[in-house]
Design an enzyme around this catalytic site. Structure first.
Site, PDB file in Angstrom:
ATOM      1  N   HIS A 158      -9.339   7.140  -4.694  1.00  0.00           N
ATOM      2  CA  HIS A 158      -7.959   6.268  -5.224  1.00  0.00           C
ATOM      3  C   HIS A 158      -8.194   5.149  -4.563  1.00  0.00           C
ATOM      4  O   HIS A 158      -7.611   5.026  -3.223  1.00  0.00           O
ATOM      5  CB  HIS A 158      -6.879   6.993  -4.842  1.00  0.00           C
ATOM      6  CG  HIS A 158      -6.889   8.305  -5.410  1.00  0.00           C
ATOM      7  ND1 HIS A 158      -7.564   9.629  -5.055  1.00  0.00           N
ATOM      8  CD2 HIS A 158      -6.094   8.879  -6.454  1.00  0.00           C
ATOM      9  CE1 HIS A 158      -7.049  10.713  -5.721  1.00  0.00           C
ATOM     10  NE2 HIS A 158      -6.222  10.350  -6.672  1.00  0.00           N
ATOM     11  N   HIS A 213      -5.893   3.534 -10.069  1.00  0.00           N
ATOM     12  CA  HIS A 213      -5.051   4.635  -9.103  1.00  0.00           C
ATOM     13  C   HIS A 213      -6.042   5.508  -8.623  1.00  0.00           C
ATOM     14  O   HIS A 213      -6.236   5.886  -7.528  1.00  0.00           O
ATOM     15  CB  HIS A 213      -4.061   5.128  -9.990  1.00  0.00           C
ATOM     16  CG  HIS A 213      -3.733   6.392  -9.415  1.00  0.00           C
ATOM     17  ND1 HIS A 213      -2.704   6.709  -8.553  1.00  0.00           N
ATOM     18  CD2 HIS A 213      -4.272   7.771  -9.742  1.00  0.00           C
ATOM     19  CE1 HIS A 213      -2.509   7.929  -7.912  1.00  0.00           C
ATOM     20  NE2 HIS A 213      -3.492   8.651  -8.825  1.00  0.00           N
ATOM     21  N   GLU A 263      15.474  24.674   0.319  1.00  0.00           N
ATOM     22  CA  GLU A 263      14.514  25.257   0.893  1.00  0.00           C
ATOM     23  C   GLU A 263      13.063  24.883   1.055  1.00  0.00           C
ATOM     24  O   GLU A 263      12.372  24.726   2.173  1.00  0.00           O
ATOM     25  CB  GLU A 263      14.361  26.592   0.076  1.00  0.00           C
ATOM     26  CG  GLU A 263      15.536  27.515  -0.063  1.00  0.00           C
ATOM     27  CD  GLU A 263      16.596  27.112  -1.098  1.00  0.00           C
ATOM     28  OE1 GLU A 263      16.173  26.067  -1.843  1.00  0.00           O
ATOM     29  OE2 GLU A 263      17.779  27.989  -1.064  1.00  0.00           O
TER      30      GLU A 263
END
Ligand SMILES: Cc1ncc(C[n+]2csc(CCOP(=O)(O)OP(=O)(O)O)c2C)c(N)n1
Ligand SMILES: [Mg+2]
Length: 669
Positions: free
Chosen positions: A29, A264, A415
């Protein structure tokens, strides 16, 4: 301070290394490192407190790349500033066995603080790190002796902000007023599918202001002065974390591709790399950094000086507060206190005497009460289920924004955030985090738990309400597939104890282990077993003979947790019918598997092929212990809402069913 053009040159070294390494690997990337290079240059050259000569320096700043696909940015920074990450390592980017994995993999020797890649979690790790710094500072610093005083910096992208975990972690960071946490948002308007305005239109500054963060908007991420000013603003606000929203161009410097998603996650291509070289005025060959630029980056002398100054201050602190200093050193090195094994021995001996019935979640609380007071680093919490998880202990003190010295955090109903924050806490060092929720909600936390396992971090998951035995809350709250699926995570240790003694041993193992542990605990009361001294000793082996018969057994019952008592009762009935039956309690399969072959053979002799495992969970992980001639009494569907005892009966966890299953197995040729 360097001039702007010199700064650009320094940043271009990152760009060159990133595009060349990705090109060589033909994978990776380049866009993020090229886009964030100018920001990184300002941060690393003017602000980051670190010593490339000692990545373990406990008072270093923590730096996390949450948009971990931009790993080449980190590798370039580590190489350029003088960490032992070599140019050969960079040439080996993304190759098997190299230190430069596709996404950063926790390797502190090289200065890689945490494994990132699953978007959003690095940000949550950073929250855990900043929280730990604040907690240690509150507990160890004394007037005139600021021995804990570092910052946490985190880079993140659009993806991190789209992920829900960013909400969980950043909301809590705002509440806790983590003023030494600074986040750089790579606001480039691009993610993999293209321009984000089709799927991401949040007003991010407003969102973070609503969390109680200090936000700097519209920072030009390619203007070092603007970045400098934004950092100065962040430093000036000490009672809130800061988000610096930096406008950048993804793939900055690649003239035909910058600003688009094509930069990207793929090599730019030979032609575009050449064009970028020209565009940036970068004349060096691939993987060559001119000496002058290397000198501009080299942070070794500055780092050694910074650590030396700290060491001096620490020595003065140690002279005045020798006990505190020794405790600090012990804790940041992850060593348990002297006398720890005596504490364990005493508590285990006491737990071995337990009689009557008690839920293992309550046994767990007893263990916490035994182990906690002598272990100030044991840092508890729960995702809003403290009274159910029994995670609080008699020496628990709630950590708040105004008093961060506490050893217990109310994570709220978060969580996943809790798991990822606990990873950050463990990675920071100085605290051993444990956190509770219902076992069924391990699904919410799961990728954070997986990251604990990948990084072998000492994070303890206290997961109660571990089966249909929890009763009336019904199938949404009753774990079925969770226990086996968590068992198969590499490096993860799952204990499902059957009483106070096994719980006491499980807790001590979790605290001593270099890796994560799940304690699967019952909501309902279950009876204590009786054992010989040798059996008490054998619990730590993960599986052992709990009840045996005269002579060689013809059948072995293997059970965990709440089903151990059932196995014992069924064995008794079978014995009365003249069968030679052994009961093996197996609270932790992976610890048992790690025992030597002779011990395993002693517990589960190969010659005894008739075996029945009993566990109120999906059966899959038991087949390797019972073999093709065995059977598993298990759950084959979701549970149901009803009284726990009725559910056990309904789903076949009865003496009658275990006995008839055993008789069937025995009768089969
Ligand atoms: C949890 C998670 N989901 C999906 C991915 C795959 N992925 C990697 S990068 C990315 C897009 C990220 O966009 P952004 O953060 O804007 O990065 P940029 O393209 O700007 O560098 C995705 C979907 C991932 N790494 N982690
Ligand atoms: Mg982006």
């Amino acid at each position: 301070m360097s001039t702007s053009s010199h700064r650009r040159l320094l940043a271009n070294a990152i760009r060159a290394l990133a595009m060349d390494a990705v090109q060589k690997a033909n994978s990776g990337h380049p866009g993020m490192p090229m886009g964030m290079a100018d920001i990184a240059e300002v941060l690393w050259n003017d602000h980051l407190k670190h010593n490339p000569g000692n990545p373990h320096w406990p008072d270093r700043d923590r730096f996390v790349i949450s948009n971990g696909h931009g790993s080449m940015l980190l590798y370039a920074l580590l190489n350029l500033t003088g960490y032992p990450l070599t140019m050969d390592d960079i040439r080996g980017f993304r190759q098997l066995g190299s230190h430069t994995a596709g996404h950063p993999e926790h390797d502190l020797h090289l200065g890689i603080e945490t494994t990132t890649g699953p978007l959003g979690q690095g940000l949550a790790n950073a929250v855990g790190m900043a929280l730990t710094e604040k907690n240690l500072a509150a507990n160890f610093n004394r007037p005139g002796h600021e021995i804990v005083d570092h910052r946490t910096w985190v880079f993140l992208g659009d993806g991190c902000l789209m992920e829900g975990v960013s909400h969980e972690a950043c909301s809590l960071a705002g509440t806790l007023k983590l003023g030494k946490l600074t986040a750089f948002y790579d606001d480039n308007g691009i993610s993999i599918d293209g321009e984000v305005h089709g799927w991401f239109t949040d007003d991010t500054p407003k969102r973070f202001e609503a969390y109680g963060w200090h936000v700097v908007r519209d920072v030009d991420g390619h203007d070092p002065q603007a970045v400098e000013a934004a950092i100065a603003a962040a430093l000036s606000v000490t009672d809130r974390p800061s988000l610096l929203c930096c406008k950048t161009i993804i793939g900055f410097g690649a003239p035909n591709k910058q600003g688009t998603e094509s930069t990207h996650g793929a090599a730019l291509g030979v032609d575009e790399v050449a064009a970028a070289r020209k565009h940036l005025g970068w004349t060096s060959e691939p993987f060559v950094i001119p000496d002058e630029i290397r000198r501009g980056w080299d942070a070794r002398a500055r780092g050694a000086e910074a650590e030396g100054a700290w060491q001096k201050r620490f020595n003065a602190y140690a002279a005045q507060f020798p006990e505190l200093a020794a405790d600090y050193q012990r804790r940041v090195e992850g060593r348990l206190p002297a006398g720890w094994s005596d504490v364990v021995k005493a508590h285990v001996a006491q737990a071995a005497q337990a009689t009557g019935s008690l839920a293992t979640r309550q046994c767990s609380q007893q263990s916490l009460n035994a182990y906690g007071p002598g272990l100030p680093e044991l840092f508890g919490g729960s995702a809003d289920l403290t009274p159910s998880n029994n995670t609080n202990r008699k020496d628990s003190k709630t950590l708040t924004a105004t008093d961060v010295s506490g050893n217990y955090l109310h994570y709220g109903v978060r969580e996943f955030g809790m798991a990822a924050i606990m990873n950050g806490i463990a990675l920071h060092g100085g605290l051993i985090p444990y956190g509770g929720t219902f076992l069924v909600f391990s699904d919410y936390a799961r990728n954070g738990m997986r990251m604990s396992a990948i990084m072998k971090q000492r994070v303890i998951y206290v997961m109660t309400h571990d089966s249909i035995g929890l009763g009336e809350d019904g199938p949404t709250h009753q774990p079925v597939e969770h226990i086996p699926s968590l068992r198969i995570i590499p490096n993860m240790t799952l204990w499902r104890p059957c009483d106070a003694l096994e719980t006491a041993v499980a807790w001590s193992d979790a605290i001593e282990r270099h890796g994560p542990t799940i304690l699967a605990l019952t909501r309902q009361a279950i009876p204590a077993q009786t054992r010989s001294a040798a059996q008490v000793e054998a619990v730590r082996r993960g599986g052992y003979v709990l009840k045996d018969c005269e002579g060689a057994p013809e059948l072995i019952l293997i059970a965990t947790g709440s089903e151990v008592a059932l196995a014992v009762d069924a064995a008794q009935v079978l014995q009365q019918k003249g069968r030679r039956v052994r009961v093996v309690s197996m609270p932790c399969t992976s610890v048992f598997d790690a025992q030597d072959a002779a011990y395993r053979e002693q517990v589960l002799p190969r010659a005894v092929e008739k075996r029945v495992a009993i566990e109120a969970a999906a059966p899959e992980t038991w087949w390797r212990y019972v073999g093709t001639r065995g059977a598993v009494v298990a759950m084959h569907s979701f549970g149901a809402s009803g009284v726990g005892k009725d559910l056990f009966r309904h789903f076949g966890f009865t003496v009658d069913n275990v006995v008839s299953t055993a008789e069937r197995v025995l009768s089969e040729k």
